[in-house]
Design an enzyme around this catalytic site. Structure first.
Site, mmCIF file in Angstrom:
data_model
loop_
_atom_site.group_PDB
_atom_site.id
_atom_site.type_symbol
_atom_site.label_atom_id
_atom_site.label_comp_id
_atom_site.label_asym_id
_atom_site.label_seq_id
_atom_site.Cartn_x
_atom_site.Cartn_y
_atom_site.Cartn_z
ATOM 1 N N GLU A 252 4.824 39.389 23.793
ATOM 2 C CA GLU A 252 6.035 39.931 24.351
ATOM 3 C C GLU A 252 6.805 39.540 22.741
ATOM 4 O O GLU A 252 8.269 40.471 22.508
ATOM 5 C CB GLU A 252 6.489 39.601 25.692
ATOM 6 C CG GLU A 252 7.835 40.281 26.155
ATOM 7 C CD GLU A 252 9.110 38.870 25.675
ATOM 8 O OE1 GLU A 252 10.344 39.301 26.291
ATOM 9 O OE2 GLU A 252 8.857 38.247 24.922
ATOM 10 N N GLU A 253 7.057 37.824 23.137
ATOM 11 C CA GLU A 253 7.701 36.762 22.041
ATOM 12 C C GLU A 253 8.040 37.822 20.712
ATOM 13 O O GLU A 253 9.542 37.990 20.359
ATOM 14 C CB GLU A 253 7.857 35.534 21.882
ATOM 15 C CG GLU A 253 7.660 34.691 23.572
ATOM 16 C CD GLU A 253 9.308 34.889 24.398
ATOM 17 O OE1 GLU A 253 10.038 35.142 23.632
ATOM 18 O OE2 GLU A 253 9.178 33.531 25.271
ATOM 19 N N ASP B 194 10.374 37.453 33.815
ATOM 20 C CA ASP B 194 10.161 36.715 32.750
ATOM 21 C C ASP B 194 12.039 36.194 32.915
ATOM 22 O O ASP B 194 12.378 36.683 31.585
ATOM 23 C CB ASP B 194 9.978 38.202 31.640
ATOM 24 C CG ASP B 194 10.131 37.018 30.274
ATOM 25 O OD1 ASP B 194 9.760 35.605 30.568
ATOM 26 O OD2 ASP B 194 10.190 37.894 29.047
ATOM 27 N N ASP C 23 9.537 30.375 30.386
ATOM 28 C CA ASP C 23 9.586 31.088 29.342
ATOM 29 C C ASP C 23 7.439 31.413 28.709
ATOM 30 O O ASP C 23 7.947 31.026 27.838
ATOM 31 C CB ASP C 23 10.254 31.451 28.422
ATOM 32 C CG ASP C 23 10.597 32.497 27.774
ATOM 33 O OD1 ASP C 23 9.726 33.412 28.459
ATOM 34 O OD2 ASP C 23 10.851 32.879 26.958
ATOM 35 N N HIS D 287 12.462 28.594 24.568
ATOM 36 C CA HIS D 287 12.335 28.646 23.105
ATOM 37 C C HIS D 287 12.747 27.686 22.874
ATOM 38 O O HIS D 287 12.638 27.262 21.103
ATOM 39 C CB HIS D 287 13.411 29.952 22.356
ATOM 40 C CG HIS D 287 13.122 31.360 23.325
ATOM 41 N ND1 HIS D 287 13.719 32.103 22.094
ATOM 42 C CD2 HIS D 287 12.728 32.064 23.985
ATOM 43 C CE1 HIS D 287 13.233 33.399 22.754
ATOM 44 N NE2 HIS D 287 12.290 32.798 23.785
ATOM 45 N N HIS E 136 4.515 37.673 30.603
ATOM 46 C CA HIS E 136 4.014 37.746 29.647
ATOM 47 C C HIS E 136 3.566 35.969 29.241
ATOM 48 O O HIS E 136 3.694 35.152 29.483
ATOM 49 C CB HIS E 136 4.820 37.844 28.215
ATOM 50 C CG HIS E 136 5.600 37.285 28.432
ATOM 51 N ND1 HIS E 136 5.592 35.871 27.413
ATOM 52 C CD2 HIS E 136 7.526 37.245 28.569
ATOM 53 C CE1 HIS E 136 6.845 34.906 27.051
ATOM 54 N NE2 HIS E 136 7.949 35.845 27.384
#
Lengths: 463, 463
Positions: A331-332, A359, A297, A429, A285
């Protein structure tokens, strides 16, 4: 260590001698070509450098996400693929706004500033922020026990740590993330005015980790702001609460949700030589959270997926099926890109055979998790000896990936690429998910491992 | 990645159901205890923090090496082992002295400073340094082709890179390290006045990597100084040489070799309950190079080995054999500690059954390399299912470790612990081998993996 001498792995020859079929010899020669090209003249690391350091964090709807779409579209076109295009998709747009601010206030009025970050999708605090007492819990379950009288008017502090003795860190994450995802919605039902959530990491440090949250069916006017606090911050706060249960916590955040905006999945393909209307997908993503630059990520997954197609061209492999790289958007915080891709595939009646998602970070590859029937799984297991010289040992049934998940029902095999997971949540994140945390060789080995699985499925087909 | 759900590994129960013996169930319960203790209440990381950040690089004969001996002896005593002692050993003392200085001088006199470091054991340059033309080679073989007339009076620049397409980085290292170890001795035979060696790393960066070198039987007055240059530096120098073959290279280094000094191996043991006179050893080397703080090489191996004994006490495991932790002195530039330990074991007629060395960095564990006969190897292979839940898959015959090597002939099984090797040479023997490059979980998983193998050999014995 000074003078080690691990024996050279003469795989091609030893397998030929030990009764492997001629096909297996050809396969091992092709895999050796793919790994060599990835490790000696790879492009993934250079692409990731640009995505991370020139573009940066790519939250859906942001200018950085737009730039990443343009950049990857241009780079895919430079590869000379048969087709490169943008697939339109509307995505949510949430912004963090001005940096959050928080402090702990003792009963005697002393203030101690602590670092927080709004969870993705949270409402802002009122303009002047929120100040309230805290109620610390280890999980959502405790809310009912405490009841409204102990929660109403307070900030709920979710402080259940990830379980360190689980070997696969994704399991530990899975056992905690309900606090982040649903914690605010559940606390609101008991009259809480906000929630502070311990960051989802096994590392003891000062980084708050954001991530998606949802209010479920809570009415807009009853939604309460939610933020993450670092593991060090959470431990400090918890120890203070034991001494001063009635201390106050203040936080202010300035996030905002806008109307959906136009965005795109970026898609490129090599048309299949004998089965052009049967599709195999490899993807990651393109969006990321905004605190770091989204290198692991999922910048890593994107550039590895692009690299798969580049490697095929580089080594002169002409696939039978149409091989697509898909860089999914959102995606997130929405999965709109994954849903749109599957919807369009269905609408156009495109027969999808196989999809692979990367991912889980750009770390040393360990194997694959497969979502498929027994016969396809047995097929993958029969390829294990081909992967052994590359120290790829893990082939188990399990979860594949969020973005390719919506293809289920219209596909034979879904696969998740599994790199080593030990360091992933240290930076997941958070502001330290940056390019310098990616090791070039580990990233490249991952790309070659993915290319090898796509090659094998293309060569032998799915059942 | 957002919402993965890798299935939980219910190893104890599933193995019991699938026909594993009762012993295997007991073993898996014990291993779970060892891993849980290492991951949730480990000491290895804290010890390594002290060794790295409070003591620092621990070159044999240095004050830091002395401090490390005192510190680890004290910590082992705190564990309540049955015996802790220092085993005297004389070690070489070589010092770097004042930092090296080097520059490239163009034919028109422009100078460009470049970073180098003396190789361990090198002689110094004369007081005013050395300035000479360079002759670039890819390896020692080329010297004979070039001959004395092209080499005499020049500095030989060894510039063969490590081979990036080898999956196990130790193989790539093994294919290059002759340039560093023997390059000066060989070049001296052709009248060279010094050597500059490309650093042994797969990373493209600015760190020069030191490491041991030897003059073999070259007379003292014919020894020439040797230094390492970073990979970036080597590439820059090589590209300049293509444009200006007669450029000059200047370097000055101030290293010195002293008389041997007194030092020690640090040893602790838990006396065996039923076989106290049969020994099993777990160890690493306490000395390190001086540029970084020796966190990965081999602070990690030392604290993991100490942790093995601590874990046994923590979980209440009472070994049958006497289990020794040995922190060897002087692996990097002499192997005096390893030789002394084996010599004393032989002299005292101590029957050694098994030895395990950790000296490949504190990265995610992948398995073991075993130096033993077929029957012992088959025994280890039968334990593979016990390690699978911990993602330990590699059990192959091969090299064990430098320090335990001298025990060969007086022991049944030698084993080398194998962590993931992808990042090791990025920092091996360089200034970036520091504590912050060690991941706590990866270090702890390694310790638990080592403890598990020692436990299994203690429980089932060697053949």
């Amino acid at each position: 260590m000074k003078f080690p001498s691990i024996p050279v792995l003469l795989f091609v020859f030893s397998t030929a001698a030990s009764g492997f079929s001629q096909n297996a010899v050809q396969d091992s020669v092709m895999m050796k070509k793919l790994y060599t090209a990835a490790l000696t003249e790879g492009k993934a690391y250079e692409w990731l450098d640009y995505l991370s350091n020139e573009i940066g964090g790519r939250l859906s709807g942001s200018i950085e996400a737009e730039n990443a779409i343009k950049y990857t579209e241009t780079e895919l076109k430079e590869l000379g693929l048969d087709k490169v295009w943008l697939q339109p998709v509307m995505v949510p747009k949430w912004t963090r706004g001005f940096k959050e601010y928080a402090y702990i206030e003792s009963p005697t009025g002393e203030k101690s500033v602590t670092d927080i970050c709004a969870l993705g999708g949270s409402v802002p605090t009122p303009n002047l922020g929120i100040k309230a007492e805290l109620v610390e819990v280890k999980g959502i379950d405790e809310l009912a026990t405490l009841g409204k009288e102990k929660i109403a008017g307070k900030i709920v502090f979710y402080n259940r740590p990830m379980q360190a003795d689980l070997i696969q860190t994704f399991e530990a994450y899975g056992g905690c993330v309900d606090q982040r995802y649903s914690g605010a919605a559940e606390a609101a039902k008991f009259g809480a005015v906000g929630v502070i959530v311990r960051s989802m990491t096994l590392s003891q440090d000062d980084y708050p980790h954001t991530g998606a949250m949802s209010y479920g069916n809570i009415p807009v006017n009853q939604r309460i702001p939610a933020a993450a606090i670092s593991t060090n911050g959470a431990d400090y706060l918890s120890s203070l609460l034991k001494l001063q249960p009635n201390l106050l916590f203040y936080f202010k955040q300035n996030c905002k949700t806008f109307d959906d905006v136009q965005s795109y999945n970026v898609i490129g393909e090599i048309t299949g030589s004998t089965k052009p209307n049967e599709y195999m997908v490899v993807g990651g993503h393109l969006d990321s959270w905004d605190l770091g630059d989204g290198a692991h990520d999922d910048g890593a997954g994107c550039v590895q997926s692009m690299e798969v197609l580049r490697l095929f061209k580089k080594v002169g492999y002409k696939p039978k099926h149409t091989i697509r790289v898909v860089l999914f958007m959102n995606e997130e915080n929405g999965l709109r890109g994954g849903n749109k891709y599957a919807e369009e595939a269905k609408r156009k009646n495109e027969k999808h055979r196989f999809a692979l998602e990367s991912d889980a970070g750009g770390f040393t590859p360990r194997g694959f998790s497969l979502d498929c029937d027994e016969s396809n799984f047995r097929k993958v297991k029969s390829w294990e000896p081909l992967f052994k010289p590359y120290l790829i040992h893990y082939f188990e049934k399990g979860y594949s990936g969020a973005d390719i998940g919506p293809l289920k029902g219209n596909i034979d095999v879904l696969a998740g690429f599994l790199p080593d997971s030990q360091r992933y949540f240290d930076l997941h994140h958070a502001a330290n998910d940056t390019f310098d945390a990616v090791n070039k060789r580990e990233l490249e080995l991952g790309a070659a491992t993915m290319a090898s699985l796509v090659y094998l499925f293309d060569t032998y087909g799915t059942n």
